[in-house]
Write an enzyme that holds these catalytic residues in place. Structure first.
Site: not given
Ligand SMILES: C[S@@+](CC[C@H](N)C(=O)[O-])C[C@H]1O[C@@H](n2cnc3c(N)ncnc32)[C@H](O)[C@@H]1O
Length: 299
Positions: A57, A168
């Site tokens: 990445r 996000d």
């Molecule tokens: C795998 S996706 C899940 C998306 C959706 N909630 C779902 O279940 O399909 C995880 C998301 O969490 C966000 N994320 C990770 N760490 C975070 C943080 N500290 N604060 C806010 N968002 C975060 C990432 O950018 C990512 O878009």
């Protein structure tokens, strides 16, 4: 990984970098420095088995800066806040899809929607939060459940004070939420009745109808920063986000969700997640990875 050094991807999946950056090896000291920054900035816990993923990445970022050594990249990230934020974005996993874990949406429709409609009829605000929303498939799946498949079923949304917040840490995915544009393959999992009613063709893609997009506010928010919202929430979805955090961070975040929920409010978490710490004691399980906060009467 033996000796803690990432193999250099030469071709195929993971070889998204140029030849220049692909020659860069990621050693354990640099991996650990990167992992420490991810923990400090996003509370994302990178275990050493992720070294190949991190290499893959970040290779593109090294190339963009004309760097051939990860030690130089780490030095750059330490002095340059913009690159540091870009690194965090590059290392988040944004996989999502419409109606993911659809039992949550069944529950929302059957058990929570009538309560939300009653609140709206009583002129109370209705607030829903998709926390860690990625590119918006989650929040628009929620919006479609609330709206149903017709103009009449959606009328309560127009008449009431109903707002959906999608947040996000990653700015590019938040921009996608605001745009609400999805490819034909992405919209496939949406039930046909919702697809027909709430999506309009736009070139070879589809755009979410204005009526639903207007309900949604998309914002960049690190879940471990201060939350600017003042009102309590009726529903919080935080799914497949906490898997990236360690137990301390999970317990802290879940306790904040409990505080942020109105009495009788619902919390939906991902299939492999669980409540720990004070949140586990405060919330009652009402379904598979679905919890309710006490105090909501019949909820
Ligand atoms: C795998 S996706 C899940 C998306 C959706 N909630 C779902 O279940 O399909 C995880 C998301 O969490 C966000 N994320 C990770 N760490 C975070 C943080 N500290 N604060 C806010 N968002 C975060 C990432 O950018 C990512 O878009």
């Amino acid at each position: 990984m033996k000796h803690g050094v990432a193999p250099v991807p030469a071709s195929g999946e993971g070889a998204e970098s140029s030849t220049l950056a692909a020659t860069a090896e990621l050693g354990l000291p640099e991996f650990r420095a990167i992992a420490a920054i991810m923990m400090e900035d996003a509370r994302i816990h990178l275990v050493e088995s992720k070294i190949v993923l991190v290499h893959s990445r970040l290779s593109r970022r090294l190339r963009d800066h004309g760097l051939t050594r990860f030690s130089d990249y780490v030095a750059l990230v330490r002095r340059d806040a913009t690159e540091r934020a870009a690194m965090v974005v590059a290392l988040t996993t944004n996989h999502t899809h419409f109606f993911r874990e659809d039992h949550h949406f069944d529950h929302l429709r059957r058990h929570v929607l009538p309560q939300l409609q009653a609140s709206a009829r009583a002129r109370k605000p209705v607030r829903i939060w998709s926390a860690g929303c990625s590119s918006g498939e989650e929040v628009y799946s929620i919006a479609m459940c609330l709206a149903g498949d017709g103009t009449a079923s959606a009328s309560w949304l127009r008449q009431g004070d109903v707002k959906l917040l999608a947040t996000d840490i990653s700015p590019p995915v938040v921009e996608s939420v605001a745009k609400g544009v999805y490819s034909a393959s992405t919209v496939q999992p949406i039930p046909a009745a919702y697809r027909d009613r709430w999506l309009r063709p736009q070139g070879s893609d589809f755009v979410v109808a204005d009526e639903l997009r207007e309900l949604v506010t998309a914002r960049v928010l690190n879940l471990f920063d201060r939350w600017p919202m003042r009102q309590q929430y009726d529903v919080i979805f935080c799914r497949n986000v906490m898997i990236y955090f360690d137990d301390k961070a999970k317990a802290e975040l879940e306790a904040r969700f409990v505080e942020m929920l109105a009495p009788g409010g619902h919390l939906y978490i991902g299939h492999s997640e669980r409540l720990i710490g004070p949140a586990a004691a405060a919330m009652e399980s009402v379904g598979q990875t679905i919890y309710v906060k006490a105090g909501g009467g019949s909820r």
